[in-house]
Design a protein around this motif. Structure first.
Motif, PDB file in Angstrom:
ATOM      1  N   ILE A 456      -1.499  -4.816  -8.121  1.00  0.00           N
ATOM      2  CA  ILE A 456      -1.589  -3.504  -7.467  1.00  0.00           C
ATOM      3  C   ILE A 456      -0.647  -3.435  -6.269  1.00  0.00           C
ATOM      4  CG2 ILE A 456      -3.150  -1.905  -6.300  1.00  0.00           C
ATOM      5  CD1 ILE A 456      -3.652  -2.406  -9.376  1.00  0.00           C
ATOM      6  N   PHE A 457      -0.615  -4.497  -5.488  1.00  0.00           N
ATOM      7  CA  PHE A 457       0.161  -4.482  -4.241  1.00  0.00           C
ATOM      8  C   PHE A 457       1.630  -4.840  -4.468  1.00  0.00           C
ATOM      9  CE2 PHE A 457      -4.281  -5.451  -3.524  1.00  0.00           C
ATOM     10  CZ  PHE A 457      -4.637  -4.383  -2.713  1.00  0.00           C
ATOM     11  N   GLY A 494       3.162   1.501   9.527  1.00  0.00           N
ATOM     12  CA  GLY A 494       2.247   2.089   8.557  1.00  0.00           C
ATOM     13  C   GLY A 494       1.963   1.227   7.347  1.00  0.00           C
ATOM     14  N   LEU A 495       2.520  -0.008   7.306  1.00  0.00           N
ATOM     15  CA  LEU A 495       2.391  -0.834   6.107  1.00  0.00           C
ATOM     16  C   LEU A 495       0.940  -1.152   5.769  1.00  0.00           C
ATOM     17  CD1 LEU A 495       3.711  -2.461   3.828  1.00  0.00           C
ATOM     18  CD2 LEU A 495       3.920  -4.387   5.416  1.00  0.00           C
ATOM     19  N   GLY A 496       0.150  -1.500   6.786  1.00  0.00           N
ATOM     20  CA  GLY A 496      -1.246  -1.827   6.543  1.00  0.00           C
ATOM     21  C   GLY A 496      -1.997  -0.675   5.905  1.00  0.00           C
ATOM     22  N   GLY A 497      -1.765   0.522   6.409  1.00  0.00           N
ATOM     23  CA  GLY A 497      -2.435   1.696   5.850  1.00  0.00           C
ATOM     24  C   GLY A 497      -1.997   1.984   4.427  1.00  0.00           C
ATOM     25  N   GLU A 498      -0.732   1.735   4.142  1.00  0.00           N
ATOM     26  CA  GLU A 498      -0.227   1.965   2.785  1.00  0.00           C
ATOM     27  C   GLU A 498      -0.842   0.979   1.791  1.00  0.00           C
ATOM     28  OE1 GLU A 498       4.062   3.417   4.634  1.00  0.00           O
ATOM     29  OE2 GLU A 498       3.954   1.623   3.363  1.00  0.00           O
ATOM     30  N   LEU A 499      -0.987  -0.270   2.214  1.00  0.00           N
ATOM     31  CA  LEU A 499      -1.613  -1.263   1.339  1.00  0.00           C
ATOM     32  C   LEU A 499      -3.096  -0.968   1.148  1.00  0.00           C
ATOM     33  CD1 LEU A 499       0.106  -4.512   2.704  1.00  0.00           C
ATOM     34  CD2 LEU A 499       0.624  -3.307   0.576  1.00  0.00           C
ATOM     35  N   ARG A 500      -3.740  -0.514   2.198  1.00  0.00           N
ATOM     36  CA  ARG A 500      -5.157  -0.144   2.079  1.00  0.00           C
ATOM     37  C   ARG A 500      -5.329   1.036   1.136  1.00  0.00           C
ATOM     38  NH1 ARG A 500     -10.255  -1.181   1.246  1.00  0.00           N
ATOM     39  NH2 ARG A 500     -11.699   0.215   2.330  1.00  0.00           N
ATOM     40  N   ALA A 501      -4.413   1.983   1.165  1.00  0.00           N
ATOM     41  CA  ALA A 501      -4.486   3.128   0.256  1.00  0.00           C
ATOM     42  C   ALA A 501      -4.344   2.671  -1.192  1.00  0.00           C
ATOM     43  CB  ALA A 501      -3.389   4.142   0.603  1.00  0.00           C
ATOM     44  N   LEU A 502      -3.460   1.707  -1.440  1.00  0.00           N
ATOM     45  CA  LEU A 502      -3.338   1.151  -2.790  1.00  0.00           C
ATOM     46  C   LEU A 502      -4.647   0.484  -3.213  1.00  0.00           C
ATOM     47  CD1 LEU A 502       0.234  -0.464  -2.747  1.00  0.00           C
ATOM     48  CD2 LEU A 502      -0.525   1.423  -4.198  1.00  0.00           C
ATOM     49  N   ALA A 503      -5.258  -0.250  -2.292  1.00  0.00           N
ATOM     50  CA  ALA A 503      -6.521  -0.929  -2.602  1.00  0.00           C
ATOM     51  C   ALA A 503      -7.610   0.067  -2.977  1.00  0.00           C
ATOM     52  CB  ALA A 503      -6.958  -1.770  -1.399  1.00  0.00           C
ATOM     53  N   LEU A 504      -7.694   1.168  -2.239  1.00  0.00           N
ATOM     54  CA  LEU A 504      -8.741   2.160  -2.492  1.00  0.00           C
ATOM     55  C   LEU A 504      -8.545   2.900  -3.816  1.00  0.00           C
ATOM     56  CD1 LEU A 504      -9.083   3.632   1.109  1.00  0.00           C
ATOM     57  CD2 LEU A 504     -10.800   2.279  -0.134  1.00  0.00           C
ATOM     58  N   ALA A 505      -7.323   2.889  -4.323  1.00  0.00           N
ATOM     59  CA  ALA A 505      -7.027   3.628  -5.554  1.00  0.00           C
ATOM     60  C   ALA A 505      -7.477   2.895  -6.811  1.00  0.00           C
ATOM     61  CB  ALA A 505      -5.532   3.919  -5.633  1.00  0.00           C
ATOM     62  N   PRO A 507     -10.651   0.324  -8.518  1.00  0.00           N
ATOM     63  CA  PRO A 507     -12.006  -0.206  -8.297  1.00  0.00           C
ATOM     64  C   PRO A 507     -12.039  -1.703  -7.992  1.00  0.00           C
ATOM     65  CG  PRO A 507     -11.941   1.206 -10.247  1.00  0.00           C
ATOM     66  CD  PRO A 507     -10.529   1.025  -9.814  1.00  0.00           C
ATOM     67  N   HIS A 508     -11.153  -2.486  -8.631  1.00  0.00           N
ATOM     68  CA  HIS A 508     -11.255  -3.940  -8.465  1.00  0.00           C
ATOM     69  C   HIS A 508     -10.584  -4.449  -7.190  1.00  0.00           C
ATOM     70  CE1 HIS A 508      -7.369  -3.362 -10.430  1.00  0.00           C
ATOM     71  NE2 HIS A 508      -7.035  -4.615 -10.172  1.00  0.00           N
ATOM     72  N   THR A 509      -9.940  -3.562  -6.409  1.00  0.00           N
ATOM     73  CA  THR A 509      -9.335  -3.985  -5.135  1.00  0.00           C
ATOM     74  C   THR A 509      -9.910  -3.230  -3.943  1.00  0.00           C
ATOM     75  OG1 THR A 509      -7.521  -2.392  -5.472  1.00  0.00           O
ATOM     76  CG2 THR A 509      -7.152  -4.652  -6.218  1.00  0.00           C
ATOM     77  N   ARG A 510     -10.845  -2.361  -4.195  1.00  0.00           N
ATOM     78  CA  ARG A 510     -11.354  -1.458  -3.163  1.00  0.00           C
ATOM     79  C   ARG A 510     -11.942  -2.187  -1.951  1.00  0.00           C
ATOM     80  NH1 ARG A 510     -14.289   3.081  -6.373  1.00  0.00           N
ATOM     81  NH2 ARG A 510     -12.197   3.695  -6.996  1.00  0.00           N
ATOM     82  N   MET A 511     -12.467  -3.392  -2.178  1.00  0.00           N
ATOM     83  CA  MET A 511     -13.148  -4.106  -1.089  1.00  0.00           C
ATOM     84  C   MET A 511     -12.178  -4.837  -0.159  1.00  0.00           C
ATOM     85  SD  MET A 511     -14.786  -7.281  -3.242  1.00  0.00           S
ATOM     86  CE  MET A 511     -15.321  -6.207  -4.582  1.00  0.00           C
ATOM     87  N   ILE A 512     -10.878  -4.858  -0.471  1.00  0.00           N
ATOM     88  CA  ILE A 512      -9.915  -5.562   0.385  1.00  0.00           C
ATOM     89  C   ILE A 512      -9.581  -4.696   1.594  1.00  0.00           C
ATOM     90  CG2 ILE A 512      -7.661  -6.677   0.519  1.00  0.00           C
ATOM     91  CD1 ILE A 512      -7.741  -7.014  -2.502  1.00  0.00           C
ATOM     92  N   GLU A 513      -9.864  -5.232   2.781  1.00  0.00           N
ATOM     93  CA  GLU A 513      -9.590  -4.504   4.019  1.00  0.00           C
ATOM     94  C   GLU A 513      -8.724  -5.310   4.980  1.00  0.00           C
ATOM     95  OE1 GLU A 513     -13.485  -3.698   5.517  1.00  0.00           O
ATOM     96  OE2 GLU A 513     -13.782  -1.967   4.192  1.00  0.00           O
ATOM     97  N   ASP A 514      -8.428  -6.542   4.616  1.00  0.00           N
ATOM     98  CA  ASP A 514      -7.672  -7.440   5.492  1.00  0.00           C
ATOM     99  C   ASP A 514      -6.320  -7.737   4.837  1.00  0.00           C
ATOM    100  OD1 ASP A 514      -6.654  -9.528   7.039  1.00  0.00           O
ATOM    101  OD2 ASP A 514      -8.628 -10.400   7.399  1.00  0.00           O
ATOM    102  N   PHE A 515      -5.229  -7.344   5.498  1.00  0.00           N
ATOM    103  CA  PHE A 515      -3.881  -7.524   4.957  1.00  0.00           C
ATOM    104  C   PHE A 515      -3.029  -8.289   5.962  1.00  0.00           C
ATOM    105  CE2 PHE A 515      -5.749  -3.733   3.149  1.00  0.00           C
ATOM    106  CZ  PHE A 515      -5.495  -3.878   1.788  1.00  0.00           C
TER     107      PHE A 515
END
Length: 549
Positions: A456-457, A494-505, A507-515
């Motif tokens: 995903i990332f 903005g990189l952290g926010g962009e990676l978090r947006a990918l995670a939220l998109a 289901p299997h990566t949604r819980m990742i909040e630490d980049f």
């Protein structure tokens, strides 16, 4: 008893193609490459076998061979096979601690190496306590025992007959990369080598009309045994990602190379070089890439620089069993790559002839006896197990790992090997790879698989590669996603926010909040592609380079 000595395949090629070029090695100090006919290479092998016999090397000796890719590497290896000795091949850059432990574990009786290797032996003598004969390849200056004098090869006289060896007789010990733990010595019997040779010949259609430029030296031995010409590339095989692409391409074009085996890291460098300079490798019809998941965009880029109808193959397996599964690049691009990009894992293909694959429930302990009820249904992720003619039987002097990796199949007097990878089978019988078992992240909400999450990332334009690691005890781990950026890219605000947006998109990566951003991932020395996630997990615990969300 039928003689199964793998050296016989080499002898057959020498007899069939005496005047054809067998080997091309780089010249010294910028001089022209040196070409060896099959007949000349055959005499060199016999000459080395006679010289080694004179120096006291005999059948069943365990020979630690530490020689760079060269005429000597090829000829000595076949000479040892002819003698009936056991060849021990080890990656010298695995680290002093691992190197000392591995050498002591396999207990060599003969040591043959270049001066640099002998210097290591002199500085660290303890692991070499079992060595009774030391031979230097190159000038020893009287410091490292007798030198192997290649100038005497023409005086060898009679051919050296290959020792009689059965399928179960030990031929070599090859070490794993150690990407998920200490490297292990894998026992290769003559029957295993012959099965691999047949698989390479029949499935990849490699034979006497081909010219190979192998980035992995061991593959060159198979090619020569099949009657193909081998061009030794001018590169450090332990650092394929640092290959000089201009030189690698130059020798492909100069010698009309038709196929090559190398890691994705090497072909990433070479294909970008060709793409930027509009260079085509028109003679190359087959490229094999292995050692790590091969991204679709790399397959597409490599196919674009090959000759018409060129094929990219991605064989899958491990040091303990290779090849067991394979897939052609066009099928990947047309049928599975989009699913891989969305986190379904990497499709590695269908089992090769004679290979039985199973996906079984995960267990961290040994499984003594095979039970068909271990098999999981289609589509369910589990541990990959395999049996077949190219599956090695044991690790050398390592009963603990043998118990963990081997499952006895009593009814058929065979066994299964647990690869240590996670994956699943689809309805078409194809195997999908989801990551190493040791790289699972066991969170309170469930299990996360490295390859599925990282895909995903890796879609982010600034990300070169990513690694999922877990912090904390199993079952309560916190997932951390670490990225290595493309050269020239920066960790913009903005990189952290962009990676978090990918995670939220997904289901299997949604819980990742630490980049986190890491400057350069630690990777294996053999392929420069397997990521040492264990080291990254330790690094992540420090909290360094955490991105703001």
């Amino acid at each position: 008893m039928k003689n199964c000595n793998i050296a016989q395949a080499f002898e057959e090629s020498v007899a069939l193609y005496p005047e054809r070029t067998a080997l091309v090695v780089p010249g010294r100090s910028g001089s022209k490459a040196v070409r060896w006919k099959f007949s000349e290479l055959g005499r060199a092998v016999d000459g080395f076998a006679h010289l080694l016999t004179e120096k006291g090397v005999g059948p069943h000796d365990r020979v630690m061979l530490m020689v760079k890719p060269s005429l000597e590497f090829i000829a000595l290896t076949f000479a040892f096979f002819k003698l009936g000795a056991v060849v021990i091949l080890i990656d010298p850059d695995m680290g002093f601690r691992n190197l000392r432990r591995c050498i002591a574990q396999v207990a060599p009786t003969v040591f043959v190496g270049i001066p640099k290797a002998h210097l290591f032996k002199t500085l660290f003598p303890a692991p070499f306590a079992t060595v009774r004969i030391s031979i230097c390849v190159g000038g020893s200056w009287g410091l490292f025992g007798p030198s192997l004098d290649s100038t005497r090869l023409s005086l060898a006289g009679e051919p050296f007959p290959a020792a009689i060896r059965g399928e179960d007789d030990l031929a070599a010990i090859l070490f794993t990369t150690g990407s998920t733990g200490p490297p292990k010595g894998v026992r290769y019997e003559h029957g295993i080598f012959n099965a691999q040779l047949g698989m390479i010949r029949d499935h990849y259609r490699i034979g006497p009309s081909d010219t190979d430029q192998p980035a992995f030296p061991l593959f060159g031995l198979f090619s020569i045994a099949l009657g193909a010409m081998v061009v030794v590339p001018d590169m450090d095989p332990t650092r394929p990602a640092e290959v000089d692409p201009a030189r690698f391409v130059e020798t492909i074009q100069e010698h009309g190379v038709t196929y090559s085996f190398g890691s994705p890291a090497l072909w990433n460098v070479v294909s970008r070089y060709c793409q930027e300079r509009k260079v085509r490798l028109d003679t190359v019809t087959k490229i094999l890439m292995a050692g790590a998941p091969v991204p679709g965009e790399l397959i597409e880029r490599v196919m674009a620089i090959m000759g018409a109808g060129g094929e990219v193959h991605t064989p899958y397996g491990a040091t303990e069993c290779l090849p067991i599964v394979s897939m052609e690049g066009r099928e990947i691009l047309e049928q599975t790559w989009e699913q891989s990009r969305a986190g379904s894992g990497t499709c590695v293909g269908r089992p090769l002839p004679g290979i039985d694959l199973a996906v079984i429930a995960v267990s961290d302990g040994p499984l003594a006896e095979w039970d068909e009820r271990y098999r999981l249904p289609v589509g369910e992720i589990g541990e990959i197990a395999v049996k077949g003619p190219v599956v090695t039987r044991a690790y050398d002097n390592n009963e603990r790992e043998n118990r963990l990796a081997k499952i006895s199949d009593g009814a058929a007097k065979t066994f299964w090997h647990r690869i240590g990878d996670m994956g699943y089978l689809d309805r078409e019988g194809r195997l999908w790879f989801c990551g190493r078992k040791a790289h699972r992240v066991l969170t309170p909400s469930g299990t996360m698989y490295s390859v599925c999450c990282e895909a995903i990332f890796n879609e982010h334009p600034a990300v070169f590669r990513s690694a999922l690691v877990g912090i904390g005890p199993a079952g309560g781990q916190k997932p951390v996603l670490i990225v290595e950026l493309h050269r020239g890219a920066s960790a913009h605000p903005g990189l952290g926010g962009e990676l978090r947006a990918l995670a939220l998109a997904h289901p299997h990566t949604r819980m990742i909040e630490d980049f986190r951003v890491h400057p350069s991932f630690p990777v294996d020395i053999r392929h420069n592609a397997k990521i040492f996630r264990e080291k990254l997990a330790v690094w992540a615990q420090s909290g360094k380079r955490r991105l703001a969300l």
